[in-house]
Design an enzyme around this catalytic site. Structure first.
Site, mmCIF file in Angstrom:
data_model
loop_
_atom_site.group_PDB
_atom_site.id
_atom_site.type_symbol
_atom_site.label_atom_id
_atom_site.label_comp_id
_atom_site.label_asym_id
_atom_site.label_seq_id
_atom_site.Cartn_x
_atom_site.Cartn_y
_atom_site.Cartn_z
ATOM 1 C CE LYS A 269 -0.420 -0.035 5.059
ATOM 2 N NZ LYS A 269 -1.346 0.038 6.200
ATOM 3 N NE ARG B 155 -6.229 1.265 11.823
ATOM 4 C CZ ARG B 155 -4.976 1.037 11.426
ATOM 5 N NH1 ARG B 155 -4.105 2.025 11.418
ATOM 6 N NH2 ARG B 155 -4.593 -0.174 11.079
ATOM 7 C CE1 TYR C 150 10.410 32.615 -0.562
ATOM 8 C CE2 TYR C 150 10.810 30.251 -0.330
ATOM 9 C CZ TYR C 150 10.413 31.335 -1.097
ATOM 10 O OH TYR C 150 10.035 31.149 -2.407
ATOM 11 C CG MET D 112 7.148 23.603 -3.420
ATOM 12 S SD MET D 112 5.915 24.358 -4.481
ATOM 13 C CE MET D 112 4.817 25.071 -3.254
#
Length: 813
Positions: free
Chosen positions: A481, A580, A708, A757
Site C-alpha cells: 500500500k 480503528r 525565506y 518547496m
C-alpha cells in the site's frame, strides 16, 4: 543438443514419454519460457518454493518436457524424467556437458569482485577468443550449471564464477566447472556466518581449484592468507608475494606497480577506487600468466569499461519504459536481458535497440542469424539495429525492423522514433563504444536531479530474512500500500510475485487495479474498500476487508447486483484493541450467525492488528490481543465450517511473537530494511536510496542571510550549496535551520535557512565539492531513522512522503 533419452541416462532418472526429441534450452525459471521449442524445464524445489506448481501453466504454454521429483505431476500430455533431486539432476547434466569440451576454463571465486573480474577478463580477452562466460552474477548452485550448459562447439575459452555460503557447496561447483586456471579475488566477511572460521571458508573456496594448473590469488587486503605454494601466483603488499603490488590513485585515473623478482612494471588504470585497482591487478596478472606482453595489456586496459551489475528500469517518453543494459553486447548477455524484458508486462509492445555484437571467432552471418532467432523466439515487436554489421545483415531479421549506421542517425530520425516507440517496453543493449547513454538520456522521461533508487535484490534479501523466521506452512502476505511504502507498488509487487510470496495487501481498490493491470496475479487484499469501488473489486478479482455489518451487507448486495454466482473471497477484520476498524468481541456471535446464512461469500482470512508489537512495555497487552483474536477466529471458523487463513503479526510481531504467526503473517516495513531493533537491522538491507546533486555553490558573508524570512543567519563567512529537493519532494520543512542535513562526499552538511518547496541550502564550508556532485539524502536505515527523528516522526512517514515527482529508478542484478 541432447535427446530426452540421453539426458535421462546422464541424470539416472526414469523416463515417462517420448525420448527421441532433442533439447538445448534448460530452464528453471518459468518466467523465462517464451518460446517452447527444445525447452526442458527443471522443477526445482527449495524450502520456500516448489516449481512443480508451474507445470500445468507451462504445458498450456507449449512446453513438452520436464525433469521432476514428484511423480504426482506426471501426465500423458508431456514427457517427464523422474529423479530424486531435480537440482542434482541439473548439476549432473552440466557436469557431463563440461566433460565434452577440452578448452581452457578460468574458474573465479572469492568474497568480493568475482563478477567484475570475470567481466573485465572477458573485455581483455574477447578480441582473441570466442568466450563463454557466466551471465551476470550466475555463480550459485543453480547459476553455475545454467552457465556451463551454454558452452557450445564455437567457444575457445570459458570463464565461470562460483560463489558459496556453506561448507560442501564448492565441491559440487568444482565438478561442474573443472577449471584449468583459477582466480581467487579476495577473502572478506561475506557469508562468515556459514563457516566455523575464516580458515574453513578459505579451504572450502579453494576446492574450486582442484586439478587446476595454477591459481592467481589476490591477498593484498589480507597478507596473512596462505595458499598452496605450488599452485598459487600471489598478489600482495609484501615481499613474500609473487607480485608485490603498489598503487597510486589519481583524480581521474590511477596506476598500479607490479614487482616480480626485482622487475617492476607499471600499468595505467582508468579507475580511482581501491576495489577497482585490486580487481585490475588480478586481471593484469592473469594476462601476464597467459603470456600477454605488457604493452598489449596496457592497450586493452585503456579501453576497459566499468561494469553495471544491475539493470535499471526508468520511465521514458511516449508512455514507455526503458531498460538500460548498454555496457556490453554479446549473445549470452542479450539472452539474459531479453528474459528481464519479458518480465515487464506494463506496455503494449516489446522493443529492442541493439548495437553490433561484440564477439570473435564466429562467422558474422551465423552470429546475426542467432540474434534474429533469439528476437523471434522472444516475440519482439520492433528491432532497432545500430551499427554497420547489423545493418549489413538486416535481411536476416523480422519485417518490423529499423536500421541505422550509428546512434546519431537514429536520434535524428525523430518523427519515426516517436511513432514507433509509443507505449513500449524498450531494452537498450549495446556495446559501450556505441554510446547508448545518448539514447537513454534522450528517451528517458525528463525530471529533476533528485531520484529514489530502489534495489530489488535487497528487497528479496529482506523478505527471505523474515521467511526464515516463520514455519514452512506459514504463508506470507506483503504490504504494498501507499505506493509500496513510496517505492512503487507495481515494481515491488512483480518482485514479490517472482519470489513466491502468497498474498499482497493494498489500502484502496485503485491500488489493486493498478497491480492487476501490471499483470500481478497474486491474491490481493483491499484493506479500505469503499462502496464506490465494489465494481472494480469484483471486476479485477480483488478481495475486500470486511470490518462492519454495514459493509458486509453492502458488499453482499453488490455481489447480487453484478450477478456473481460463485462465492467471493473476503477478509474479516477483528478489532482486538486498536479501536480503528473491525468487529468487536461482542459482535462475533452475531457475525457468526450472519455468516452461516451468507452463501455469496467465502471467508478467506480472519485478521487483526497489533497495537504495540515493537514495544516491550506493551507485551502484556499484545498477548491479550493475541488471545482475544484466537478466541474470535475459532468461533468464526466453527460457524463457517472450514479452516481460514489467520494473521495478526506485522513486521515486529513476526520477530517478537512466534506464538502469533498462526498460518499467515503480514510483512510491511521490514521488507525495506527496518526491523524491530538495531540487532535485526544489521541482518537487513536498506532498499531505498534518495539522492540528488548540487545545483549551485555560493559564498555568503558574515551577517548575510539565507532563504525565506531571512531565517538562515550567517554568523561567519560560509560556503553553501543549493540542492534541488524541497518539501514538495518529501524533504520536510521541519528539517531546515540546521535541524538536519545531507551527506556530500561522506561529510554531513547541515541545512541553512528554511526548506523551500523545490530546493534547500546546506553548509559546505568544510567540504571539498563542486557543482554537479552527488548528494545523499539517505542510503541507510540509520540515515532514514535520523531523518525521521529530526522530523519528530517515524521511518514510515519518511518513505511514504517521497513525492511521486521524484523519479524512481529500479535496480536488479
Amino acid at each position: 543438443m541432447y535427446t530426452l533419452s540421453e539426458i535421462n541416462s546422464i541424470v539416472k532418472g526414469t523416463l515417462h514419454g517420448i525420448g527421441e526429441m532433442p533439447y538445448s534450452f534448460f530452464v528453471t525459471d518459468s518466467r523465462q519460457v517464451i518460446h517452447t521449442e527444445e525447452v526442458l524445464f527443471f522443477a526445482l524445489v527449495s524450502e520456500r518454493n516448489d516449481a512443480h506448481r508451474y507445470i500445468d501453466d507451462l504445458i498450456e504454454k507449449g512446453v513438452k518436457a520436464f525433469v521432476v521429483s514428484n511423480k504426482e505431476f506426471i501426465c500423458n500430455i508431456a514427457s517427464f524424467i523422474l529423479v530424486n533431486d531435480t537440482l542434482q539432476a541439473l548439476q549432473d547434466l552440466a557436469a557431463h556437458h563440461r566433460s565434452q569440451f577440452h578448452i581452457s576454463v578460468i574458474g573465479i571465486t572469492g568474497s568480493n569482485g568475482k563478477t567484475i573480474v570475470k567481466e573485465w577478463l572477458y573485455q581483455l580477452l574477447k578480441d582473441d577468443k570466442n568466450i563463454c562466460r557466466s551471465p551476470k552474477s550466475y555463480n550459485s548452485q543453480i547459476g553455475v550449471p545454467l552457465s556451463v550448459l551454454n558452452l557450445n562447439k564455437t567457444h575457445q575459452l570459458a570463464i565461470f564464477e562460483a560463489g558459496i555460503s556453506l561448507p560442501g557447496e564448492m565441491q559440487k561447483l568444482h565438478n561442474i566447472i573443472r577449471p584449468t586456471l583459477g582466480v581467487f579475488t579476495s577473502l572478506g566477511q561475506a557469508h562468515d556466518e556459514g563457516f566455523k572460521s575464516r580458515d574453513q571458508k578459505l579451504a572450502e573456496k579453494w576446492k574450486l581449484f582442484g586439478g587446476a594448473e595454477r591459481v592467481i590469488a589476490n591477498k593484498f587486503d589480507d597478507p596473512t592468507l596462505r595458499f598452496s605454494e605450488n599452485m598459487a601466483i600471489t598478489i600482495g603488499s609484501g615481499n613474500d608475494s609473487t607480485y608485490k603490488l603498489n598503487y597510486v590513485p589519481g583524480l581521474t585515473s590511477s596506476s598500479i606497480e607490479l614487482t616480480r623478482e626485482g622487475k617492476k612494471e607499471t600499468f595505467k588504470i582508468p579507475f580511482i577506487d581501491k576495489a577497482s585497482l585490486l580487481n585490475c591487478a588480478t586481471c593484469v596478472v592473469t594476462l601476464l600468466h597467459l603470456g600477454y606482453k605488457s604493452e598489449v595489456i596496457q592497450q586493452r586496459l585503456d579501453h576497459l569499461q566499468s561494469i553495471a551489475l544491475r539493470l535499471e528500469v526508468k520511465n521514458a517518453v511516449h508512455n514507455s519504459i526503458i531498460i538500460n543494459d548498454f555496457y556490453n553486447s554479446d549473445i549470452d548477455s542479450i539472452r539474459i536481458a531479453l528474459s528481464f524484458l519479458n518480465q515487464q508486462h506494463r506496455r503494449e509492445k516489446k522493443v529492442v535497440i541493439v548495437s553490433d555484437i561484440e564477439q570473435s571467432g564466429r562467422k558474422e552471418e551465423e552470429l546475426y542469424k542467432d540474434l534474429a532467432n533469439l528476437l523471434k523466439q522472444n516475440n519482439i515487436d520492433l528491432l532497432i539495429g545500430i551499427g554497420t554489421a547489423v545493418l549489413k545483415n538486416k535481411d536476416l531479421f523480422i519485417a518490423n525492423a529499423l536500421f541505422y549506421p550509428d546512434v546519431d542517425a537514429f536520434l535524428s530520425d525523430e518523427k519515426k522514433v516517436k511513432t514507433q516507440l509509443h507505449n513500449s517496453s524498450i531494452l537498450l543493449k549495446g556495446a559501450h563504444r556505441f554510446n547508448f547513454e545518448k539514447i537513454s538520456k534522450t528517451l528517458q522521461l525528463k525530471s529533476h536531479d533528485t531520484i529514489l533508487e530502489i534495489d530489488l535484490n535487497k528487497l528479496t534479501h529482506n523478505v527471505n530474512h523474515y521467511r526464515s523466521l516463520i514455519g514452512k506452512q506459514t504463508q506470507l502476505m506483503c504490504m504494498v500500500k501507499a505506493m509500496g511504502y513510496g517505492s512503487g507498488s507495481s515494481e515491488v509487487a512483480k518482485t514479490l510475485q517472482h519470489i513466491g510470496v502468497n498474498y499482497l495487501a493494498v489500502a484502496y481498490a485503485d491500488e489493486g487495479v493498478e497491480l492487476r493491470e501490471a499483470s500481478i496475479s497474486l491474491p490481493i487484499m483491499v484493506m479500505s474498500p469503499e462502496r464506490d469501488s465494489f465494481e472494480d473489486i469484483i471486476k479485477y478479482n480483488l478481495e475486500p476487508e470486511i470490518y462492519s455489518f454495514k459493509l458486509l451487507e453492502d458488499f453482499i448486495h453488490a455481489l447480487d447486483k453484478f450477478g456473481i454466482q460463485e462465492t467471493f473471497p473476503v477478509h474479516l477484520k477483528i478489532d482486538t484493541g486498536m479501536k480503528r476498524l473491525g468487529f468487536e468481541a461482542e459482535d462475533i456471535d452475531a457475525l457468526c450467525e450472519k455468516l452461516r446464512h451468507s452463501k455469496q461469500i467465502k471467508v478467506k482470512s480472519i485478521f487483526s492488528h497489533l497495537v504495540g508489537s515493537d514495544n516491550k512495555e506493551l507485551d502484556r497487552f499484545t498477548q491479550q490481543q493475541i488471545e482475544l483474536f484466537k478466541a474470535s477466529a475459532d468461533k468464526i471458523e466453527k460457524a463457517v465450517g472450514y479452516i481460514t487463513l489467520k494473521h495478526i503479526s506485522n513486521t515486529c510481531g513476526i520477530t517478537r511473537f512466534k506464538n502469533a504467526h498462526f498460518n499467515m503473517v503480514r510483512l510491511g516495513i521490514g521488507m525495506y530494511g527496518f526491523g524491530v531493533n538495531e540487532e535485526e537491522n544489521t541482518l537487513l538491507q536498506n532498499v531505498n536510496s534518495l539522492r540528488t546533486r548540487i545545483s549551485q555553490i555560493k559564498h555568503v558573508r558574515t551577517a548575510e542571510t539565507v532563504g525565506y524570512n531571512r531565517n538562515g543567519i550567517v554568523t561567519s563567512d560560509m560556503t553553501i550549496a543549493t540542492i534541488p529537493i524541497g518539501y514538495a519532494d518529501g524533504f520536510h520543512r521541519t528539517l531546515g535551520n540546521v535541524r538536519h542535513g545531507v551527506w556530500i562526499n561522506n561529510k554531513f552538511c547541515k541545512t541553512v535557512g528554511n526548506i523551500c518547496m523545490d530546493m534547500c541550502m546546506v553548509d559546505i564550508t568544510n567540504v571539498k565539492c563542486k557543482e554537479g556532485d552527488e548528494v545523499i539524502v539517505f542510503e541507510s536505515s540509520t540515515q532514514v531513522n535520523q531523518m525521521a527523528k529530526a522530523m519528530n516522526s517515524i521511518p514510515y512517514e519518511v518513505l511514504t512522503g517521497i513525492s511521486s515527482r521524484v523519479k524512481r529508478v529500479y535496480t536488479q542484478e
